[in-house]
Write a protein that holds these residues in place. Structure first.
Motif, short mmCIF file in Angstrom:
data_model
loop_
_atom_site.label_atom_id
_atom_site.label_comp_id
_atom_site.label_asym_id
_atom_site.label_seq_id
_atom_site.Cartn_x
_atom_site.Cartn_y
_atom_site.Cartn_z
N LEU A 114 0.83 -1.21 0.00
CA LEU A 114 0.00 0.00 0.00
C LEU A 114 0.86 1.26 0.00
CD1 LEU A 114 -2.73 -1.15 2.57
CD2 LEU A 114 -3.07 -0.75 0.12
N ARG A 115 1.91 1.28 0.84
CA ARG A 115 2.80 2.44 0.91
C ARG A 115 3.47 2.71 -0.42
NH1 ARG A 115 6.98 1.36 3.36
NH2 ARG A 115 7.76 3.49 3.57
N THR B 168 -4.05 2.47 8.45
CA THR B 168 -5.28 1.86 8.96
C THR B 168 -5.08 0.37 9.17
OG1 THR B 168 -6.64 3.51 7.83
CG2 THR B 168 -7.71 1.46 8.46
N ASN C 89 2.49 2.12 -3.25
CA ASN C 89 1.52 2.58 -4.24
C ASN C 89 0.85 3.89 -3.82
OD1 ASN C 89 1.01 0.41 -6.56
ND2 ASN C 89 1.50 -0.68 -4.67
N GLY C 90 1.49 4.58 -2.86
CA GLY C 90 1.01 5.89 -2.46
C GLY C 90 -0.18 5.90 -1.54
N ARG C 91 -0.52 4.76 -0.99
CA ARG C 91 -1.70 4.69 -0.12
C ARG C 91 -1.24 4.54 1.34
NH1 ARG C 91 -5.52 0.12 -2.36
NH2 ARG C 91 -6.87 1.01 -0.72
N VAL C 92 -0.56 5.57 1.82
CA VAL C 92 0.01 5.51 3.16
C VAL C 92 -1.08 5.48 4.22
CG1 VAL C 92 1.59 6.63 4.78
CG2 VAL C 92 2.05 6.74 2.33
N GLU C 93 -2.16 6.23 4.01
CA GLU C 93 -3.25 6.23 4.99
C GLU C 93 -3.89 4.86 5.11
OE1 GLU C 93 -5.97 9.33 4.02
OE2 GLU C 93 -4.63 10.94 4.66
N ALA C 94 -4.05 4.18 3.98
CA ALA C 94 -4.61 2.82 4.01
C ALA C 94 -3.66 1.88 4.74
CB ALA C 94 -4.88 2.32 2.59
N ALA C 95 -2.35 2.06 4.52
CA ALA C 95 -1.36 1.24 5.22
C ALA C 95 -1.44 1.49 6.72
CB ALA C 95 0.03 1.55 4.69
#
Length: 203
Positions: free
Chosen positions: A11-12, A22, A14-20
């Motif tokens: 996730l990180r 969570t 791929n730019g989805r740090v907030e999802a990571a």
């Protein structure tokens, strides 16, 4: 825990740090004794620029893994990372760096020979334009660990910074000297001195 970490890393990247974050928030309670999970959760706060959360999380990591020097290093660097966010307050940034350096000193006392902490401390000295102190500090560490390549490289970098600063200062000094010479009617730069040499050579 490996599966959780792999998913969070995916996730990180791929730019989805907030999802990571969570995802890791669910994992930290389930794997409270896993350093990598706890560290990843703390780093997520760093990446998301949440200084209060980062401070609390790294403090927890340090307390949970008191024998792990990396945990202490992460905690030590938190004030400096938070202060960087204060782009309009140089005093706040300096205070954050000073606090980080104080924590690094404690970390180095607790874990002698911990090169990552030594390099971080040296880096903060150079950021503060205290290259001479950084040079002396790294020389002392190298005396205790002469075969440590990272310290040798850091010393070379500091020497380069010092040489660059000295050259810049010399250039400014020559520039000011030329301006004064021009005001006095002398030729600028090194040519002002030969005018006196020629006078001495005349009979």
């Amino acid at each position: 825990p490996a599966n959780w970490l792999e998913m969070a890393t995916f996730l990180r990247r791929n730019g989805r740090v907030e999802a990571a974050e969570t995802l890791l928030a669910k994992a930290v309670d389930q794997f409270s004794d896993n350093y990598k999970i706890q560290e990843a959760f703390a780093r997520a706060a760093d990446e998301l620029k949440k200084p209060a959360e980062a401070e609390a999380r790294w403090s927890k990591v340090r307390d949970l893994f008191a024998d792990n020097p990396a945990a202490h290093l992460g905690y030590a660097l938190t004030p400096a990372a938070a202060a960087v966010l204060e782009v309009d307050a140089a005093a706040v940034r300096a205070a954050g760096r000073d606090e980080a350096m104080a924590r690094l000193q404690k970390t180095m006392q607790q874990f002698p020979g911990f090169v990552d902490a030594q390099l971080a401390y040296s880096g903060m000295l150079t950021q503060s334009r205290r290259q001479d102190e950084a040079h002396t500090f790294i020389e002392e560490q190298l005396a205790s660990a002469p075969g440590e390549a990272r310290l040798a490289l850091e010393l070379a970098k500091i020497k380069q910074l010092r040489d660059g600063a000295a050259a810049a200062a010399g250039g400014r000094g020559r520039g000011r000297g030329a301006e004064r010479g021009a005001e006095a009617g002398e030729e600028p730069g090194p040519a002002a001195e030969p005018s006196r040499a020629r006078a001495r050579a005349e009979p």
